[in-house]
Design an enzyme around this catalytic site. Structure first.
Site, mmCIF file in Angstrom:
data_model
loop_
_atom_site.group_PDB
_atom_site.id
_atom_site.type_symbol
_atom_site.label_atom_id
_atom_site.label_comp_id
_atom_site.label_asym_id
_atom_site.label_seq_id
_atom_site.Cartn_x
_atom_site.Cartn_y
_atom_site.Cartn_z
ATOM 1 N N GLU A 215 0.819 -1.251 0.052
ATOM 2 C CA GLU A 215 0.123 0.169 0.148
ATOM 3 C C GLU A 215 0.790 1.072 -0.057
ATOM 4 O OE1 GLU A 215 -4.193 -1.612 1.869
ATOM 5 O OE2 GLU A 215 -2.633 -1.050 3.466
ATOM 6 N N CYS B 217 3.567 8.603 1.229
ATOM 7 C CA CYS B 217 4.224 7.529 2.172
ATOM 8 C C CYS B 217 4.074 6.383 1.557
ATOM 9 C CB CYS B 217 3.051 7.292 3.389
ATOM 10 S SG CYS B 217 3.530 6.249 4.639
ATOM 11 N N CYS C 169 6.326 -6.897 7.292
ATOM 12 C CA CYS C 169 7.493 -6.571 8.061
ATOM 13 C C CYS C 169 8.111 -7.806 8.984
ATOM 14 C CB CYS C 169 7.196 -5.440 8.922
ATOM 15 S SG CYS C 169 8.659 -4.822 9.871
ATOM 16 N N CYS D 11 6.409 -5.073 15.838
ATOM 17 C CA CYS D 11 5.943 -4.046 17.075
ATOM 18 C C CYS D 11 4.535 -4.178 17.270
ATOM 19 C CB CYS D 11 6.106 -2.668 16.357
ATOM 20 S SG CYS D 11 7.850 -2.477 15.924
ATOM 21 N N CYS E 93 1.370 -2.296 15.888
ATOM 22 C CA CYS E 93 1.479 -1.988 14.341
ATOM 23 C C CYS E 93 0.964 -3.218 13.564
ATOM 24 C CB CYS E 93 3.018 -1.860 13.992
ATOM 25 S SG CYS E 93 2.867 -1.852 12.112
ATOM 26 N N CYS F 15 -1.182 5.962 9.907
ATOM 27 C CA CYS F 15 -0.099 4.939 10.326
ATOM 28 C C CYS F 15 -0.439 3.920 11.004
ATOM 29 C CB CYS F 15 0.874 5.669 11.320
ATOM 30 S SG CYS F 15 1.347 7.345 10.933
HETATM 31 N N1 SAH Z 1 9.095 0.415 10.063
HETATM 32 C C1 SAH Z 1 9.400 1.614 10.166
HETATM 33 C C2 SAH Z 1 8.436 2.524 8.978
HETATM 34 C C3 SAH Z 1 7.113 2.233 8.912
HETATM 35 S S1 SAH Z 1 5.954 2.303 10.252
HETATM 36 C C4 SAH Z 1 9.148 2.146 11.352
HETATM 37 O O1 SAH Z 1 8.676 1.283 12.132
HETATM 38 O O2 SAH Z 1 9.733 3.252 11.776
HETATM 39 C C5 SAH Z 1 5.672 4.319 10.437
HETATM 40 C C6 SAH Z 1 5.294 4.626 11.754
HETATM 41 O O3 SAH Z 1 4.043 4.436 11.964
HETATM 42 C C7 SAH Z 1 6.249 4.186 12.892
HETATM 43 O O4 SAH Z 1 6.536 5.316 13.538
HETATM 44 C C8 SAH Z 1 5.365 3.338 13.536
HETATM 45 O O5 SAH Z 1 5.775 2.996 15.013
HETATM 46 C C9 SAH Z 1 4.165 4.092 13.525
HETATM 47 N N2 SAH Z 1 2.810 3.150 13.731
HETATM 48 C C10 SAH Z 1 2.699 1.860 13.445
HETATM 49 N N3 SAH Z 1 1.674 1.310 13.925
HETATM 50 C C11 SAH Z 1 0.855 2.341 14.278
HETATM 51 C C12 SAH Z 1 -0.562 2.675 14.830
HETATM 52 N N4 SAH Z 1 -1.366 1.553 14.890
HETATM 53 N N5 SAH Z 1 -0.790 3.752 15.005
HETATM 54 C C13 SAH Z 1 -0.150 4.838 14.792
HETATM 55 N N6 SAH Z 1 1.222 4.954 14.613
HETATM 56 C C14 SAH Z 1 1.644 3.533 14.256
HETATM 57 FE FE1 SF4 Z 2 7.709 -3.036 11.099
HETATM 58 FE FE2 SF4 Z 2 5.410 -1.837 12.048
HETATM 59 FE FE3 SF4 Z 2 7.482 -2.175 13.630
HETATM 60 FE FE4 SF4 Z 2 7.612 -0.418 11.545
HETATM 61 S S1 SF4 Z 2 6.378 -0.433 13.372
HETATM 62 S S2 SF4 Z 2 9.011 -1.855 12.177
HETATM 63 S S3 SF4 Z 2 6.317 -1.579 9.988
HETATM 64 S S4 SF4 Z 2 6.227 -3.834 12.799
#
Ligand code: SAH
Ligand code: SF4
Length: 389
Positions: A112, A125, A132, A136, A139, A370
């Site tokens: 996406e 974006c 991934c 996390c 996420c 995000c």
């Molecule tokens: N993997 C990279 C980039 C993609 S995520 C990273 O983790 O930095 C982009 C941003 O969205 C990151 O700061 C991530 O922590 C945040 N993010 C992920 N899940 C989210 C959620 N459910 N609500 C708000 N931000 C989120």
């Molecule tokens: Fe991967 Fe989501 Fe963690 Fe970014 S925030 S490193 S996309 S699991």
């Protein structure tokens, strides 16, 4: 797609079935391809420049239209290469103008890409991986099991496709102009904040960023490209040296014990190491700051004590703080902090000298915010599986 017959051969954007993608080759790789086609050495530079300009300044999708290149050479290109972009499965436009594309790659995998328009700029974006490998806990992308790195072409292809759809090439107009700002350029900024951990796909993401930043091509300056990482510490200095874009760090917790749970890569590279790498990032100054992203999770990391600790932790780093209201997804184990709490937290951050730290959620109605990426397609597939055949 235009198709025209030249020298008895079919020329089209897609090229022949086994054609290789031209988008995503570095200038050096493009020159090598021309050499392999037998283009004389003294012409290589000129031909490469011509092609580069057709691809990245004009956004041309057909070799046939490249009129300053000899016809037989165009035919060769068309037989060997493709200018195709990732295929659009769906395009959704949010009530706030945010646009999300679900894209299908050549192997059928999906990613996406999200466009976030504002009055005076537009941010794209983009994704760096399918899924991934990291997990996390807040996420949604992290719950997807299937993972592969995107090629440089698939990464740049997201920018090309967005420019196609937004009418962001010279003289072009958008087929569907909803929500697109009335600015000269529609995409002014690119953030690697879509699916995937970009520093786990270092070479391809670097090549894609260098192509995007090329001043005789897409011309998106490095100051307007931001790579977001969860904290792959050893790659941070290398990224600074080889790509030198702006940097964002997914911080989310200010104590190792909590960050270990939220961003598990912290167990490998704890806060102390992460912040040391940040301090050493090349070119840092008040004009070139690192962005620290902090997702607001109710009752988890949103106390005033956390806010104070955050400010203390970043004290000596030229930093911006981005508080991200948690965007929910089906089955998520967290809730977004109450608005009142976000405001209190933001006030502490504000008082410490950080301006407008809260990122307003965009495109939530189309699950484009995000951390929500991939949800629609995963759900779709789940329901497709459940459906009787
Ligand atoms: N993997 C990279 C980039 C993609 S995520 C990273 O983790 O930095 C982009 C941003 O969205 C990151 O700061 C991530 O922590 C945040 N993010 C992920 N899940 C989210 C959620 N459910 N609500 C708000 N931000 C989120
Ligand atoms: Fe991967 Fe989501 Fe963690 Fe970014 S925030 S490193 S996309 S699991």
């Amino acid at each position: 797609m235009h198709a025209t017959s030249l020298m008895g051969r079919e020329i089209s954007a897609g090229g022949s079935l086994d054609a290789e993608p031209l988008i995503g080759l570095t200038r050096a790789a493009l020159a090598a391809q021309l050499r392999s086609l037998g283009v004389p050495e003294r012409q290589i530079r000129m031909r490469a420049n011509q092609l580069w300009s057709w691809l990245y300044v004009r956004g041309e999708t057909s070799f046939a239209a490249m009129t300053d290149i000899a016809k037989d050479l165009r035919a060769e290109f068309a037989a060997r290469f493709t200018l195709a972009r990732p295929k659009i499965v769906t395009e959704q436009v949010s009530i706030d103008g945010t646009r999300k594309w679900l894209l299908r790659l050549d192997d059928g995998r999906e990613i996406e890409t999200v466009y976030i328009p504002e009055q005076d700029r537009g941010t794209l974006c983009i994704s760096s991986q399918v899924g991934c490998t990291l997990t996390c806990s807040f996420c949604h992308t992290g719950t997807q099991r299937l993972v592969r790195n995107l090629t440089a072409g698939e990464i740049v292809g997201q920018i090309m496709l967005a420019r196609d759809r937004l009418g962001d090439w010279p003289g072009a107009t958008a087929e569907d102009p909803r929500g697109i700002p009335d600015t000269d350029r529609k995409i002014t900024n690119v953030v690697l904040m879509g699916m995937g951990e970009p520093l786990y796909n270092f070479d391809n993401v670097r090549d894609a960023c260098l192509i995007a930043a090329d001043g005789e091509g897409l011309s998106i300056s490095k100051r307007r490209i931001t790579l977001s990482t969860s904290g792959v510490v050893p790659e941070i200095p290398r990224w600074g040296a080889e790509a030198g874009t702006m940097l964002a760090i997914s911080l989310h917790g200010v104590r190792d014990e909590l960050r270990d749970q939220l961003v598990p890569i912290n167990k490998k590279w704890p806060l102390k190491d992460l912040l040391a790498a940040c301090r050493a990032y090349p070119g840092l100054s008040n004009a070139k700051r690192i962005t620290f992203e902090y997702v607001m999770l109710k009752g988890v990391n949103d106390s005033i004590a956390d806010a104070k600790a955050l400010v203390r932790l970043l004290a000596k780093i030229p930093a911006k703080i981005n508080l991200i209201p948690f965007n929910p997804w089906p089955g998520a184990p967290y809730e977004c902090s109450d608005w009142e709490q976000i405001e209190k937290f933001a006030e502490v951050v504000n008082r410490a000298g950080y301006a407008s730290p809260v990122r307003s959620p965009r495109g939530r109605d189309i699950m484009a915010a995000c951390g929500q990426l991939k949800s629609a397609s995963v759900k779709q597939r789940a329901s497709a599986r459940a459906a009787p055949v």
